[in-house]
Write a protein that holds these residues in place. Structure first.
Motif, PDB file in Angstrom:
ATOM      1  N   PHE A  13      -5.505  46.977  52.033  1.00  0.00           N
ATOM      2  CA  PHE A  13      -4.406  46.397  51.658  1.00  0.00           C
ATOM      3  C   PHE A  13      -3.091  47.189  52.294  1.00  0.00           C
ATOM      4  O   PHE A  13      -2.174  46.612  52.653  1.00  0.00           O
ATOM      5  CB  PHE A  13      -4.306  46.188  50.213  1.00  0.00           C
ATOM      6  CG  PHE A  13      -5.603  45.545  49.597  1.00  0.00           C
ATOM      7  CD1 PHE A  13      -6.229  44.518  50.328  1.00  0.00           C
ATOM      8  CD2 PHE A  13      -6.051  45.960  48.475  1.00  0.00           C
ATOM      9  CE1 PHE A  13      -7.243  43.900  49.755  1.00  0.00           C
ATOM     10  CE2 PHE A  13      -7.040  45.203  47.890  1.00  0.00           C
ATOM     11  CZ  PHE A  13      -7.878  44.218  48.489  1.00  0.00           C
ATOM     12  N   VAL A  14      -3.226  48.569  51.835  1.00  0.00           N
ATOM     13  CA  VAL A  14      -2.111  49.488  52.373  1.00  0.00           C
ATOM     14  C   VAL A  14      -2.165  49.358  53.981  1.00  0.00           C
ATOM     15  O   VAL A  14      -0.920  49.267  54.357  1.00  0.00           O
ATOM     16  CB  VAL A  14      -2.434  50.854  51.896  1.00  0.00           C
ATOM     17  CG1 VAL A  14      -1.402  51.994  52.327  1.00  0.00           C
ATOM     18  CG2 VAL A  14      -2.760  50.839  50.490  1.00  0.00           C
ATOM     19  N   LYS A  15      -3.130  49.396  54.786  1.00  0.00           N
ATOM     20  CA  LYS A  15      -3.033  49.468  56.094  1.00  0.00           C
ATOM     21  C   LYS A  15      -2.327  48.051  56.579  1.00  0.00           C
ATOM     22  O   LYS A  15      -1.362  48.030  57.456  1.00  0.00           O
ATOM     23  CB  LYS A  15      -4.221  49.826  56.799  1.00  0.00           C
ATOM     24  CG  LYS A  15      -4.812  50.951  56.462  1.00  0.00           C
ATOM     25  CD  LYS A  15      -6.273  51.402  56.693  1.00  0.00           C
ATOM     26  CE  LYS A  15      -6.792  52.404  56.082  1.00  0.00           C
ATOM     27  NZ  LYS A  15      -8.181  52.722  56.084  1.00  0.00           N
ATOM     28  N   ALA A  16      -2.745  47.023  55.982  1.00  0.00           N
ATOM     29  CA  ALA A  16      -2.571  45.573  56.477  1.00  0.00           C
ATOM     30  C   ALA A  16      -1.024  45.216  56.115  1.00  0.00           C
ATOM     31  O   ALA A  16      -0.447  44.534  56.877  1.00  0.00           O
ATOM     32  CB  ALA A  16      -3.407  44.615  55.653  1.00  0.00           C
ATOM     33  N   SER A  17      -0.602  45.987  55.132  1.00  0.00           N
ATOM     34  CA  SER A  17       0.895  45.876  54.821  1.00  0.00           C
ATOM     35  C   SER A  17       1.753  46.098  56.090  1.00  0.00           C
ATOM     36  O   SER A  17       2.887  45.465  56.298  1.00  0.00           O
ATOM     37  CB  SER A  17       1.360  46.544  53.737  1.00  0.00           C
ATOM     38  OG  SER A  17       1.412  47.969  53.799  1.00  0.00           O
ATOM     39  N   ALA A  18       1.479  47.334  56.783  1.00  0.00           N
ATOM     40  CA  ALA A  18       2.095  47.729  58.118  1.00  0.00           C
ATOM     41  C   ALA A  18       1.921  46.748  58.948  1.00  0.00           C
ATOM     42  O   ALA A  18       3.140  46.418  59.834  1.00  0.00           O
ATOM     43  CB  ALA A  18       1.753  49.056  58.233  1.00  0.00           C
ATOM     44  N   LEU A  19       0.933  46.077  59.038  1.00  0.00           N
ATOM     45  CA  LEU A  19       0.559  45.267  60.248  1.00  0.00           C
ATOM     46  C   LEU A  19       1.457  43.921  59.939  1.00  0.00           C
ATOM     47  O   LEU A  19       1.825  43.273  60.993  1.00  0.00           O
ATOM     48  CB  LEU A  19      -0.874  44.891  60.387  1.00  0.00           C
ATOM     49  CG  LEU A  19      -1.328  44.079  61.872  1.00  0.00           C
ATOM     50  CD1 LEU A  19      -1.356  45.210  62.759  1.00  0.00           C
ATOM     51  CD2 LEU A  19      -2.426  43.186  61.585  1.00  0.00           C
ATOM     52  N   SER A  20       1.238  43.400  58.783  1.00  0.00           N
ATOM     53  CA  SER A  20       2.068  42.133  58.245  1.00  0.00           C
ATOM     54  C   SER A  20       3.454  42.429  58.508  1.00  0.00           C
ATOM     55  O   SER A  20       4.256  41.324  59.045  1.00  0.00           O
ATOM     56  CB  SER A  20       1.769  41.550  57.003  1.00  0.00           C
ATOM     57  OG  SER A  20       0.308  41.469  56.811  1.00  0.00           O
ATOM     58  N   ARG A  21       3.969  43.742  58.413  1.00  0.00           N
ATOM     59  CA  ARG A  21       5.392  43.773  58.547  1.00  0.00           C
ATOM     60  C   ARG A  21       5.757  43.735  60.252  1.00  0.00           C
ATOM     61  O   ARG A  21       6.729  43.431  60.712  1.00  0.00           O
ATOM     62  CB  ARG A  21       5.875  45.008  58.130  1.00  0.00           C
ATOM     63  CG  ARG A  21       6.228  45.098  56.583  1.00  0.00           C
ATOM     64  CD  ARG A  21       6.796  46.325  56.089  1.00  0.00           C
ATOM     65  NE  ARG A  21       6.188  47.654  56.499  1.00  0.00           N
ATOM     66  CZ  ARG A  21       5.304  47.791  55.636  1.00  0.00           C
ATOM     67  NH1 ARG A  21       4.904  47.435  54.425  1.00  0.00           N
ATOM     68  NH2 ARG A  21       4.625  49.166  55.856  1.00  0.00           N
ATOM     69  N   GLY A  22       4.700  44.071  61.041  1.00  0.00           N
ATOM     70  CA  GLY A  22       4.971  44.372  62.475  1.00  0.00           C
ATOM     71  C   GLY A  22       4.834  42.926  63.069  1.00  0.00           C
ATOM     72  O   GLY A  22       5.418  42.558  63.916  1.00  0.00           O
ATOM     73  N   VAL A  23       3.990  41.967  62.444  1.00  0.00           N
ATOM     74  CA  VAL A  23       3.842  40.597  62.766  1.00  0.00           C
ATOM     75  C   VAL A  23       5.332  40.065  62.679  1.00  0.00           C
ATOM     76  O   VAL A  23       5.804  39.357  63.590  1.00  0.00           O
ATOM     77  CB  VAL A  23       2.851  39.819  62.155  1.00  0.00           C
ATOM     78  CG1 VAL A  23       3.057  38.347  62.292  1.00  0.00           C
ATOM     79  CG2 VAL A  23       1.402  40.472  62.643  1.00  0.00           C
ATOM     80  N   ALA A  24       5.773  40.091  61.496  1.00  0.00           N
ATOM     81  CA  ALA A  24       6.933  39.482  61.062  1.00  0.00           C
ATOM     82  C   ALA A  24       8.118  40.100  62.058  1.00  0.00           C
ATOM     83  O   ALA A  24       9.140  39.159  62.504  1.00  0.00           O
ATOM     84  CB  ALA A  24       7.450  39.807  59.734  1.00  0.00           C
TER      85      ALA A  24
END
Length: 372
Positions: A13-24
């Motif tokens: 979850f911690v790592k995915a938050s960075a990727l989701s911000r990158g997608v946005a």
């Protein structure tokens, strides 16, 4: 580009938050990236799961499974039974998995079976301890992946030794560590909540010093002798340094099953804490003792010495540069390691895991490759 991201445990979850911000961020620049998140339910406790989605602003899962069986074989079958129909329906360009959990391997298996490219974030890490389920998970996932995103040169070397290298059909990319990106985003503002802060102030007293402990790996908690030795080590440390111990639900269950209470006025036992509270604890702690891989790096990023309650680590750079010590699982060695690490001087100027742009590197690599 259409991505399905498969998650199931706190570090993911911690790592995915960075990727989701990158997608946005890329979408704001005119790209068209769709990310659908699947939560397998591997961590089903609200303190180990739901709180991270709300704290870290991760998009809510499009599919949430309940694959939380204690038997690993049954858990894998539950995950695969839920993942395969969803992937057939979604038809993503790539399935993205993180780390080394059962969720990681199940996601890679489901995608590979359907001939969907797999992108593995944190590829190439090796502890070389095949008794760890995590080691099997990461090796098998790497050998199924089309995109291998490696945090370090050591990880790339490990893959090369196994015959995996960059080619027309496989992309091996050194991208730095994605946890650094999340830490940089939240570290300045993260503090323990007021109630927890009051407990810390009472426990730590005037000097404010304490050790932070986490313990969850099955190889440690499922063996009564190992768990007993580690708890004895924590008691030894607590004689001279107060200890804060957020107890993983599985660890708490094993402590009760084995009759191993940890009652000590210098040890504060907590329920699992959210990511922001954990970062606040790490920032204040004098030292962390853990068998977690992710927390070893988070401690380094926040300049907190680490004692690892294992005999090996995937993050060899931390040991080589003296930021981490492998204490093993015996009480005496744990206490000795803690004393040594508290008395050391540290040079925190090293840059071991990139510069905090990992999600951008991952997404740009996928966009270029899939648009060929």
């Amino acid at each position: 580009m259409k991505i399905v991201t498969i998650l199931g445990a706190r570090p993911q979850f911690v790592k995915a938050s960075a990727l989701s911000r990158g997608v946005a961020a890329l979408n704001r620049e005119g790209n068209s990236i769709t990310e659908s998140i699947v939560h397998t339910g591997q961590h089903y406790d609200i303190d180990m799961s739901d709180v991270f989605f709300s704290e870290l602003n991760i998009p809510r899962p499009k599919l949430k499974l309940a694959a939380s069986a204690s038997d690993r074989t049954l858990r894998f079958s539950e995950m695969l039974a839920g993942l395969s129909p969803f992937l057939l329906q979604e038809k993503p360009d790539v399935v993205l998995v993180f780390g080394d959990t059962d969720t990681t391997l199940a996601g890679a298996l489901a995608a590979s079976h359907l001939s969907i490219p797999v992108a593995h974030v944190e590829a190439g890490l090796r502890s070389f301890n095949t008794a760890m389920p995590e080691e099997t998970n990461r090796v098998l996932t790497d050998h199924m992946a089309s995109y291998l995103f490696c945090p370090t040169t050591t990880a790339i070397t490990n893959l090369a030794h196994e015959g995996i290298a960059d080619s027309d059909s496989i992309k091996v990319v050194q991208c730095g560590d994605i946890q650094l990106e999340t830490l940089k985003h939240y570290a300045q503002t993260s503090e323990p909540n007021p109630a927890l802060k009051q407990q810390l102030d009472t426990l730590a007293g005037e000097n404010g010093q304490f050790a932070l402990v986490t313990l969850h790996r099955a190889e440690n908690t499922s063996d009564r002798g190992r768990l007993s030795g580690m708890l004895d080590g924590i008691r030894k440390v607590a004689k001279s340094l107060p200890v804060v111990f957020p107890v993983h639900p599985g660890t708490r269950k094993k402590m009760q099953e084995f009759g191993l209470p940890l009652e000590d006025e210098n040890i504060l036992l907590l329920h699992p804490v959210g990511f922001l509270d954990m970062i606040g604890l790490l920032k204040r702690a004098s030292l962390v003792m853990t068998d977690s891989g992710g927390l070893q790096k988070e401690a380094y990023f926040l300049q907190t010495p680490c004692v690892t309650l294992r005999r090996e680590t995937e993050w060899v750079e931390l040991v080589e540069h003296g930021f981490n010590d492998l204490a093993g699982v015996e009480a005496e060695s744990i206490a000795t390691s803690v004393k040594s690490m508290l008395n050391k001087q540290y040079d925190w100027g090293h840059t071991l895991y990139g510069k905090g742009d990992t999600s951008h590197v991952i997404l740009e690599t996928l966009i270029r490759s899939l648009n060929k």
